[in-house]
Design a protein around this motif. Structure first.
Motif, PDB file in Angstrom:
ATOM      1  N   UNK A  51       0.814  -1.009   0.442  1.00 21.78           N
ATOM      2  CA  UNK A  51       0.102  -0.132   0.454  1.00 21.78           C
ATOM      3  C   UNK A  51       1.179   1.075   0.185  1.00 21.78           C
ATOM      4  N   UNK A  52       0.674   2.318  -1.080  1.00 25.92           N
ATOM      5  CA  UNK A  52       1.574   3.138  -0.838  1.00 25.92           C
ATOM      6  C   UNK A  52       0.316   4.692  -0.966  1.00 25.92           C
ATOM      7  N   UNK A  70       0.123  -4.550  -6.090  1.00 24.21           N
ATOM      8  CA  UNK A  70       0.483  -5.421  -7.063  1.00 24.21           C
ATOM      9  C   UNK A  70      -0.528  -5.208  -7.484  1.00 24.21           C
ATOM     10  N   UNK A  71      -2.238  -4.625  -7.500  1.00 25.12           N
ATOM     11  CA  UNK A  71      -2.973  -4.761  -8.363  1.00 25.12           C
ATOM     12  C   UNK A  71      -3.603  -2.994  -8.923  1.00 25.12           C
ATOM     13  N   UNK A  72      -2.988  -3.183  -8.767  1.00 26.64           N
ATOM     14  CA  UNK A  72      -2.986  -1.038  -8.946  1.00 26.64           C
ATOM     15  C   UNK A  72      -4.111  -0.733  -8.970  1.00 26.64           C
ATOM     16  N   UNK A  73      -4.606  -1.237  -7.796  1.00 22.99           N
ATOM     17  CA  UNK A  73      -6.121   0.275  -7.615  1.00 22.99           C
ATOM     18  C   UNK A  73      -5.989   0.891  -6.611  1.00 22.99           C
ATOM     19  N   UNK A  74      -6.924   1.580  -6.706  1.00 21.34           N
ATOM     20  CA  UNK A  74      -7.486   2.676  -5.365  1.00 21.34           C
ATOM     21  C   UNK A  74      -7.779   2.048  -3.724  1.00 21.34           C
ATOM     22  N   UNK A  75      -6.827   1.981  -3.383  1.00 24.16           N
ATOM     23  CA  UNK A  75      -7.692   1.124  -1.883  1.00 24.16           C
ATOM     24  C   UNK A  75      -8.616   2.450  -1.346  1.00 24.16           C
ATOM     25  N   UNK A  76      -8.146   3.164  -1.755  1.00 26.64           N
ATOM     26  CA  UNK A  76      -9.171   4.052   0.160  1.00 26.64           C
ATOM     27  C   UNK A  76      -8.868   5.659  -0.326  1.00 26.64           C
TER      28      UNK A  76
END
Length: 146
Positions: A51-52, A70-76
């Motif tokens: 998480x970056x 790893x999935x190149x998705x926005x977590x938050x």
């Protein structure tokens, strides 16, 4: 009677002049062998620090988001551009707004059970001012920074 010889195949230049550039490229593409891309092993960094935290500041708003690499998705994400926040803030671009965005982002991260993030600063960003306000308020919200 004379026996006729088979006609030789036209050369590529001649074919190019006859068929035109587009059809010539199709002809070449059909005869070319396709080589699949090499399979690269996943980077170790993706698993150690998945998480970056990324921040973006415009002249009007403050944006912060946490990306799962790893999935190149926005977590938050959190932004001073959100309608719910715009009414509560007088100014949407100063250090106080950045601190509020960091606090909100930290709370949202804990709700999604993301305990730790890595901070990614752009070349022009220094740990000062708005950047410092976002990072400190995320840390104060209870998220560990790696």
């Amino acid at each position: 009677t004379r026996s006729r010889r088979p006609r030789p195949r036209p050369r590529r230049r001649f074919v190019q002049s006859l068929l035109g550039r587009i059809q010539f490229c199709r002809l070449i593409r059909e005869t070319r062998m396709v080589i699949p891309p090499a399979v690269r092993p996943p980077r170790l960094f993706d698993y150690l620090k998945p998480y970056v935290l990324k921040m973006h500041f415009t002249n009007k708003f403050v944006h912060a988001q946490v990306v799962h690499t790893p999935t190149a998705t926005v977590a938050c994400s959190a932004s001073s551009q959100e309608k719910a926040l715009r009414g509560t803030m007088e100014v949407t671009r100063d250090v106080a707004a950045a601190a509020k965005i960091g606090k909100l982002l930290g709370e949202r991260l804990l709700m999604k059970e993301i305990p730790a993030v890595t901070v990614l600063l752009k070349n022009e960003q220094r740990y000062h001012g708005k950047v410092k306000a976002v990072i400190d308020s995320v840390r104060e919200a209870g998220v560990k920074l790696l």
